[in-house]
Design a protein around this motif. Structure first.
Motif, PDB file in Angstrom:
ATOM      1  N   TRP A   1       0.846  -1.167   0.040  1.00 43.55           N
ATOM      2  CA  TRP A   1      -0.134   0.077   0.074  1.00 43.55           C
ATOM      3  C   TRP A   1       0.967   1.254  -0.034  1.00 43.55           C
ATOM      4  CZ3 TRP A   1      -4.369   1.968  -1.307  1.00 43.55           C
ATOM      5  CH2 TRP A   1      -4.757   3.381  -0.660  1.00 43.55           C
ATOM      6  N   ASP A   2       1.778   1.363   1.121  1.00 45.21           N
ATOM      7  CA  ASP A   2       2.587   2.518   0.975  1.00 45.21           C
ATOM      8  C   ASP A   2       3.857   2.140   1.331  1.00 45.21           C
ATOM      9  OD1 ASP A   2       2.377   2.192   3.820  1.00 45.21           O
ATOM     10  OD2 ASP A   2       1.193   3.803   4.235  1.00 45.21           O
ATOM     11  N   ARG A   3       4.418   1.131   1.458  1.00 49.39           N
ATOM     12  CA  ARG A   3       5.727   0.650   1.872  1.00 49.39           C
ATOM     13  C   ARG A   3       5.891  -0.638   1.109  1.00 49.39           C
ATOM     14  NH1 ARG A   3       5.389   0.891   8.119  1.00 49.39           N
ATOM     15  NH2 ARG A   3       4.117   2.617   7.521  1.00 49.39           N
ATOM     16  N   PRO A   4       7.137  -0.958   0.760  1.00 52.71           N
ATOM     17  CA  PRO A   4       7.591  -2.239   0.197  1.00 52.71           C
ATOM     18  C   PRO A   4       6.995  -3.420   0.824  1.00 52.71           C
ATOM     19  CG  PRO A   4       9.274  -0.642  -0.208  1.00 52.71           C
ATOM     20  CD  PRO A   4       8.337  -0.057   0.874  1.00 52.71           C
ATOM     21  N   LEU A   5       6.889  -4.501   0.130  1.00 54.58           N
ATOM     22  CA  LEU A   5       6.438  -5.596   0.843  1.00 54.58           C
ATOM     23  C   LEU A   5       7.695  -6.734   0.409  1.00 54.58           C
ATOM     24  CD1 LEU A   5       4.528  -7.906   2.300  1.00 54.58           C
ATOM     25  CD2 LEU A   5       3.687  -8.238  -0.093  1.00 54.58           C
ATOM     26  N   ALA A   6       8.453  -6.909   1.497  1.00 52.19           N
ATOM     27  CA  ALA A   6       9.528  -8.039   1.332  1.00 52.19           C
ATOM     28  C   ALA A   6       8.819  -9.308   1.185  1.00 52.19           C
ATOM     29  CB  ALA A   6      10.415  -7.983   2.394  1.00 52.19           C
ATOM     30  N   VAL A   7       9.375 -10.227   0.079  1.00 46.43           N
ATOM     31  CA  VAL A   7       9.025 -11.803  -0.053  1.00 46.43           C
ATOM     32  C   VAL A   7      10.219 -12.290   0.007  1.00 46.43           C
ATOM     33  CG1 VAL A   7       7.704 -13.305  -1.357  1.00 46.43           C
ATOM     34  CG2 VAL A   7       7.063 -10.830  -1.327  1.00 46.43           C
ATOM     35  N   ALA A   8      10.453 -13.200   0.984  1.00 44.10           N
ATOM     36  CA  ALA A   8      11.565 -13.913   1.209  1.00 44.10           C
ATOM     37  C   ALA A   8      11.502 -15.426   0.520  1.00 44.10           C
ATOM     38  CB  ALA A   8      11.967 -14.265   2.591  1.00 44.10           C
ATOM     39  N   ASP A   9      10.203 -15.946   0.449  1.00 49.25           N
ATOM     40  CA  ASP A   9       9.944 -17.355  -0.064  1.00 49.25           C
ATOM     41  C   ASP A   9       8.852 -17.116  -0.785  1.00 49.25           C
ATOM     42  OD1 ASP A   9      10.262 -20.067  -0.842  1.00 49.25           O
ATOM     43  OD2 ASP A   9       9.684 -20.591   1.236  1.00 49.25           O
ATOM     44  N   THR A  10       7.703 -17.292  -0.009  1.00 50.57           N
ATOM     45  CA  THR A  10       6.232 -17.214  -0.741  1.00 50.57           C
ATOM     46  C   THR A  10       5.470 -16.331  -0.295  1.00 50.57           C
ATOM     47  OG1 THR A  10       5.642 -18.858   1.058  1.00 50.57           O
ATOM     48  CG2 THR A  10       6.518 -19.927  -0.954  1.00 50.57           C
ATOM     49  N   LEU A  11       4.444 -16.006  -1.051  1.00 54.25           N
ATOM     50  CA  LEU A  11       3.334 -14.924  -0.677  1.00 54.25           C
ATOM     51  C   LEU A  11       1.965 -15.489  -1.252  1.00 54.25           C
ATOM     52  CD1 LEU A  11       2.568 -12.100  -0.158  1.00 54.25           C
ATOM     53  CD2 LEU A  11       2.823 -11.510  -2.504  1.00 54.25           C
ATOM     54  N   SER A  12       1.140 -15.765  -0.254  1.00 53.78           N
ATOM     55  CA  SER A  12      -0.232 -16.275  -0.754  1.00 53.78           C
ATOM     56  C   SER A  12      -1.215 -15.174  -0.244  1.00 53.78           C
ATOM     57  CB  SER A  12      -0.476 -17.338   0.249  1.00 53.78           C
ATOM     58  OG  SER A  12       0.463 -18.448  -0.235  1.00 53.78           O
ATOM     59  N   ARG A  13      -2.291 -15.140  -1.194  1.00 55.90           N
ATOM     60  CA  ARG A  13      -3.537 -14.260  -0.913  1.00 55.90           C
ATOM     61  C   ARG A  13      -4.844 -15.010  -1.566  1.00 55.90           C
ATOM     62  NH1 ARG A  13      -0.413 -12.006   1.733  1.00 55.90           N
ATOM     63  NH2 ARG A  13       0.021  -9.792   2.198  1.00 55.90           N
ATOM     64  N   ARG A  14      -5.764 -14.836  -1.182  1.00 61.64           N
ATOM     65  CA  ARG A  14      -7.028 -15.430  -1.686  1.00 61.64           C
ATOM     66  C   ARG A  14      -8.359 -14.250  -1.542  1.00 61.64           C
ATOM     67  NH1 ARG A  14     -10.769 -20.279   1.091  1.00 61.64           N
ATOM     68  NH2 ARG A  14     -12.208 -20.478  -0.619  1.00 61.64           N
ATOM     69  N   VAL A  15      -8.936 -14.027  -2.720  1.00 60.74           N
ATOM     70  CA  VAL A  15     -10.020 -13.201  -2.732  1.00 60.74           C
ATOM     71  C   VAL A  15     -11.190 -13.904  -3.576  1.00 60.74           C
ATOM     72  CG1 VAL A  15     -10.998 -10.957  -3.645  1.00 60.74           C
ATOM     73  CG2 VAL A  15      -8.475 -11.167  -3.211  1.00 60.74           C
ATOM     74  N   VAL A  16     -12.243 -13.827  -2.806  1.00 58.54           N
ATOM     75  CA  VAL A  16     -13.785 -14.323  -3.330  1.00 58.54           C
ATOM     76  C   VAL A  16     -14.537 -13.223  -3.699  1.00 58.54           C
ATOM     77  CG1 VAL A  16     -15.942 -15.576  -2.846  1.00 58.54           C
ATOM     78  CG2 VAL A  16     -13.586 -16.658  -1.962  1.00 58.54           C
ATOM     79  N   THR A  17     -14.978 -13.053  -4.891  1.00 53.96           N
ATOM     80  CA  THR A  17     -15.900 -12.058  -5.167  1.00 53.96           C
ATOM     81  C   THR A  17     -17.174 -12.495  -5.505  1.00 53.96           C
ATOM     82  OG1 THR A  17     -14.114 -11.307  -6.364  1.00 53.96           O
ATOM     83  CG2 THR A  17     -16.086 -10.171  -7.100  1.00 53.96           C
ATOM     84  N   VAL A  18     -18.026 -12.187  -4.992  1.00 58.60           N
ATOM     85  CA  VAL A  18     -19.525 -12.512  -5.390  1.00 58.60           C
ATOM     86  C   VAL A  18     -20.211 -11.729  -6.371  1.00 58.60           C
ATOM     87  CG1 VAL A  18     -21.960 -12.677  -4.474  1.00 58.60           C
ATOM     88  CG2 VAL A  18     -20.005 -13.118  -3.044  1.00 58.60           C
ATOM     89  N   VAL A  19     -20.941 -12.162  -7.516  1.00 63.68           N
ATOM     90  CA  VAL A  19     -21.200 -11.419  -8.647  1.00 63.68           C
ATOM     91  C   VAL A  19     -22.751 -11.603  -8.813  1.00 63.68           C
ATOM     92  CG1 VAL A  19     -21.021 -11.309 -11.379  1.00 63.68           C
ATOM     93  CG2 VAL A  19     -19.032 -12.148  -9.892  1.00 63.68           C
ATOM     94  N   ALA A  20     -23.208 -10.499  -8.760  1.00 65.01           N
ATOM     95  CA  ALA A  20     -24.855 -10.545  -8.641  1.00 65.01           C
ATOM     96  C   ALA A  20     -25.512  -9.507  -9.533  1.00 65.01           C
ATOM     97  CB  ALA A  20     -25.433 -10.125  -6.978  1.00 65.01           C
ATOM     98  N   ASP A  21     -26.635 -10.103  -9.873  1.00 64.22           N
ATOM     99  CA  ASP A  21     -27.418  -9.023 -10.757  1.00 64.22           C
ATOM    100  C   ASP A  21     -28.284  -7.759  -9.803  1.00 64.22           C
ATOM    101  OD1 ASP A  21     -27.719  -9.598 -13.674  1.00 64.22           O
ATOM    102  OD2 ASP A  21     -28.021 -11.752 -12.631  1.00 64.22           O
ATOM    103  N   GLY A  22     -28.359  -6.694 -10.382  1.00 67.31           N
ATOM    104  CA  GLY A  22     -29.041  -5.617  -9.611  1.00 67.31           C
ATOM    105  C   GLY A  22     -28.147  -4.866  -8.649  1.00 67.31           C
ATOM    106  N   ARG A  23     -28.738  -4.065  -7.907  1.00 66.17           N
ATOM    107  CA  ARG A  23     -28.062  -3.018  -7.044  1.00 66.17           C
ATOM    108  C   ARG A  23     -28.256  -3.707  -5.556  1.00 66.17           C
ATOM    109  NH1 ARG A  23     -25.979   1.978  -8.190  1.00 66.17           N
ATOM    110  NH2 ARG A  23     -25.250   3.141  -6.277  1.00 66.17           N
ATOM    111  N   LEU A  24     -27.288  -3.816  -4.895  1.00 64.68           N
ATOM    112  CA  LEU A  24     -27.065  -4.320  -3.313  1.00 64.68           C
ATOM    113  C   LEU A  24     -27.103  -3.041  -2.379  1.00 64.68           C
ATOM    114  CD1 LEU A  24     -24.959  -7.574  -3.585  1.00 64.68           C
ATOM    115  CD2 LEU A  24     -27.638  -7.365  -3.924  1.00 64.68           C
ATOM    116  N   ASP A  25     -27.705  -3.203  -1.348  1.00 67.10           N
ATOM    117  CA  ASP A  25     -27.590  -2.192  -0.280  1.00 67.10           C
ATOM    118  C   ASP A  25     -26.602  -2.804   0.797  1.00 67.10           C
ATOM    119  OD1 ASP A  25     -28.932  -3.917   1.151  1.00 67.10           O
ATOM    120  OD2 ASP A  25     -30.809  -2.751   1.376  1.00 67.10           O
ATOM    121  N   ARG A  26     -26.071  -2.201   1.649  1.00 66.99           N
ATOM    122  CA  ARG A  26     -25.183  -2.643   2.512  1.00 66.99           C
ATOM    123  C   ARG A  26     -25.526  -3.940   3.405  1.00 66.99           C
ATOM    124  NH1 ARG A  26     -23.694   1.854   5.165  1.00 66.99           N
ATOM    125  NH2 ARG A  26     -21.593   2.178   4.237  1.00 66.99           N
TER     126      ARG A  26
END
Length: 669
Positions: free
Chosen positions: A630-655
């Motif tokens: 985000w605002d500073r370097p990310l040191a990676v010594a060996d591995t880096l893992s991330r996971r994002v799940v995105t829900v895809v829906a028709d229409g406009r959702l409220d909070r």
């Protein structure tokens, strides 16, 4: 480099075949005048003595030894007449070897390559003259003087027309002829950018709009009658920053040849400049040879007629052609197919009408151009596989894309759709052509750009550095709802930077999702939604840092990681989290889920495991992704893992509805 003196200037010619023959003829003329000496020839093929008749016995070398040839011969000028996609590399090589440069048109295949050459010119202080011979004509300043005099009244536009005949073997004369790309490299050979490049360059020069920033927009209608990749019959409308218009209509599918021309449209009259013959309204003006001008510049400091900077606006036009959708075919029914060539009947008259009316082909009531309007959508290219949810196609995963190096080629998802069929991704939009639907893109991985576009440099800003990497697909492993993929991340030199294991799954929401609470999901069509599960593990060969532009001094530009580019045309786009709403409030926030919604669709992003700050854009364009650095370097010594799940829906959702979907996708309560 050899010392300057009163003797002939020593020249190296790179590219002795094809158009190189005209340079050899000119070198014979200038040698006879005692102005130059051909010291070396550089080509992939040996150059026989007959071709070099009257030019002595210059040393010969292959292109990879251009620098050595320049140094050994003491060449003061290099003429570069090689395939378009080689211009940048060889131009930089020649300049850094200490040689001034006559660079054939077009200067480069892309703006990134043009900027590489410009940086080398600035670095070395040497001259680079671009081979737009028509710009050496005194007819160009005469036309500008005519405009400035007011004799034509207010000049509102310039129409350009060109109609030539080219045989079929013109498009097979070399591996790059008629190609937009070759072996992953931009070539951009086509009617507009090569044989008729002078047409646009001359019109820009007459308009006094030659340097970068002079062009406000470009509309393009690219067609081909021949079975080629590039355009052979095309129209363009260039809007200048001052409001004036230039149209260019050209073809290589006429019968015979007429000289191309510019038609200047003024409120009090018109003027016609035939740029190939230097004829302005019946007066033929003299033309200065560009090599001779460069020789005089080297010997006595004469002002260059076509310095590289004077072609910046043309390169903006060239870049628009490069980034445009592929040309559309002209059906055989609209052609006359002769032995060895193709003709589009009436096309010469069509180019004339375009110049007269400042119109595109689609505006001239021609059947094969009807409805094109230059508005064909950009399309995903390359090998792809389809993702489905309960039998419904929801996404296309392009795993082997055909993209220019400056896009940092990588697999991507596009189009991605709701279950109702609404498209929720955008591919190579005009504002950021390296945005590729949904992809894993990082601006700096060990000093290699895997994001695409320019690289941000501290105290300098966005710059083309030639540092683009690519993600190479290695293998798929099938799973029930999608696949696992092995990839290798390669630097610009082909060196391995990292390896990746990625999983991409498309599935219905688990029980308790919107299908069981559709009445509580305002705007969602029956609660229909699905989720895209995107996870990756990056393994580096040696410790390195991941950086964003924000790490280098660009505030707020923390982008890099999983990134979703949504359609800019979507109505009423808004963004919120469980705690805040609006771009300013959620940009940089650290929270497990975030929703990007519009009047037609909703996307709920959930970070599972490690939670990074959210990079968010709404006002400029709709895009979202967790920011690894985000605002500073990310040191990676060996591995880096991330996971994002995105829900895809028709229409406009409220909070509230978005929160329920986020929890159904795995977000903490």
């Amino acid at each position: 480099m050899g010392e300057l003196n009163g003797g002939p200037v020593r020249i190296v010619l790179a590219g002795a075949y094809g158009h190189g023959r005209s340079h050899l003829e000119n070198l014979r003329r200038l040698t006879g005048l005692g102005l130059v000496e051909l010291a070396g020839v550089c080509d992939v093929l040996p150059v026989d003595a007959d071709r070099l008749h009257g030019l002595g016995a210059p040393e010969q070398a292959r292109p990879e030894d251009l620098a050595g040839l320049i140094e050994r011969t003491g060449a003061q000028i290099t003429i570069l007449c090689t395939p378009i996609d080689t211009h940048a590399e060889l131009a930089v090589t020649a300049l850094r070897a200490g040689s001034h440069l006559l660079l054939e048109k077009p200067p480069a295949a892309s703006m990134a390559d043009f900027e590489r050459i410009a940086a080398a010119v600035e670095e070395t202080g040497l001259a680079c003259q671009v081979g737009f011979q028509s710009l050496g004509s005194a007819a160009v300043p005469a036309a500008r003087k005519l405009i400035a005099s007011g004799e034509l009244g207010e000049v509102r536009g310039i129409g350009v027309a060109g109609a030539w005949e080219r045989p079929a073997d013109y498009f097979t004369r070399s591996p790059w002829a008629g190609r937009r790309r070759l072996d992953g490299r931009d070539v951009v050979d086509g009617a507009l950018t090569n044989p008729f490049a002078h047409a646009t360059a001359t019109a820009l020069a007459v308009a006094g709009a030659e340097e970068r920033g002079a062009i406000a927009s470009v509309e393009l209608e690219l067609f081909h009658a021949n079975p080629i990749e590039s355009d052979d019959t095309s129209a363009a409308r260039i809007r200048l920053a001052d409001g004036r218009v230039i149209t260019v209509a050209v073809t290589l599918c006429a019968t015979g040849r007429t000289e191309p021309y510019l038609l200047l449209h003024g409120s009090a009259g018109t003027a016609r400049l035939t740029y190939t013959t230097d004829d302005l309204d019946g007066t033929v003006h003299p033309r200065t040879d560009l090599l001779q001008n460069l020789v005089e510049h080297v010997r006595a400091g004469a002002e260059l007629l076509v310095p590289l900077a004077r072609t910046g606006a043309f390169m903006e036009f060239m870049e628009a052609v490069r980034l445009a959708p592929d040309p559309l075919p002209i059906a055989d029914e609209h052609q006359t197919i002769h032995p060895g060539r193709r003709e589009v009947p009436g096309v010469r008259e069509l180019t004339d009408a375009s110049a007269e009316r400042l119109a595109l082909f689609s505006e001239l009531d021609v059947a094969w151009a009807a409805g094109s309007g230059g508005k064909e959508p950009r399309t995903a290219r390359g090998n792809a596989r389809e993702l489905r949810v309960a039998g419904t196609p929801v996404a296309s995963y392009v795993w082997e894309p055909d993209l220019p190096a400056t896009d940092s080629p990588r697999p991507y998802l596009h189009p991605v759709r709701t279950l109702g069929g609404v498209e929720v991704t955008e591919y190579r939009p005009d504002d950021h052509v390296h945005h590729l639907g949904v992809s894993l893109a990082i601006s700096d991985v060990g000093a290699v750009n895997f994001w695409g576009g320019r690289t941000f440099v501290r105290d300098r800003g966005p710059s083309w550095l030639g540092d683009h990497g690519r993600q190479r697909h290695d293998a798929f492993e099938e799973t029930g709802d999608g696949f696992a993929e092995e990839l290798t991340w390669l630097g610009p030199d082909g060196a391995v930077v990292a390896r990746e294991r990625r999983t991409v799954l498309a599935a219905a929401l688990p029980s308790g999702g919107p299908s069981g609470a559709s009445g509580d999901v305002p705007g969602a069509a029956g609660g229909d939604a699905w989720m895209l599960d995107f996870a990756f593990t990056l393994t580096v060969r040696e410790p390195l840092e991941i950086k964003s532009s924000a790490c280098k001094g660009r505030p707020g530009a923390g982008y890099g990681g999983f990134f979703w580019r949504a359609p800019k045309s979507s109505p009423d786009v808004a963004v919120f989290t469980g705690e805040a709403e609006g771009e300013q409030a959620v940009h940089g926030s650290v929270t497990p889920w975030l929703a990007l919604v519009s009047g037609a669709w909703s996307l709920v992003f959930v970070q599972l495991g490690h939670v990074d700050p959210w990079f968010v854009r709404v006002a400029e364009y709709p895009g979202v992704g967790p920011a690894l650095a985000w605002d500073r370097p990310l040191a990676v010594a060996d591995t880096l893992s991330r996971r994002v799940v995105t829900v895809v829906a028709d229409g406009r959702l409220d909070r509230a509805a978005a929160g329920r979907l986020a929890r159904a996708a795995g977000a903490p309560s």
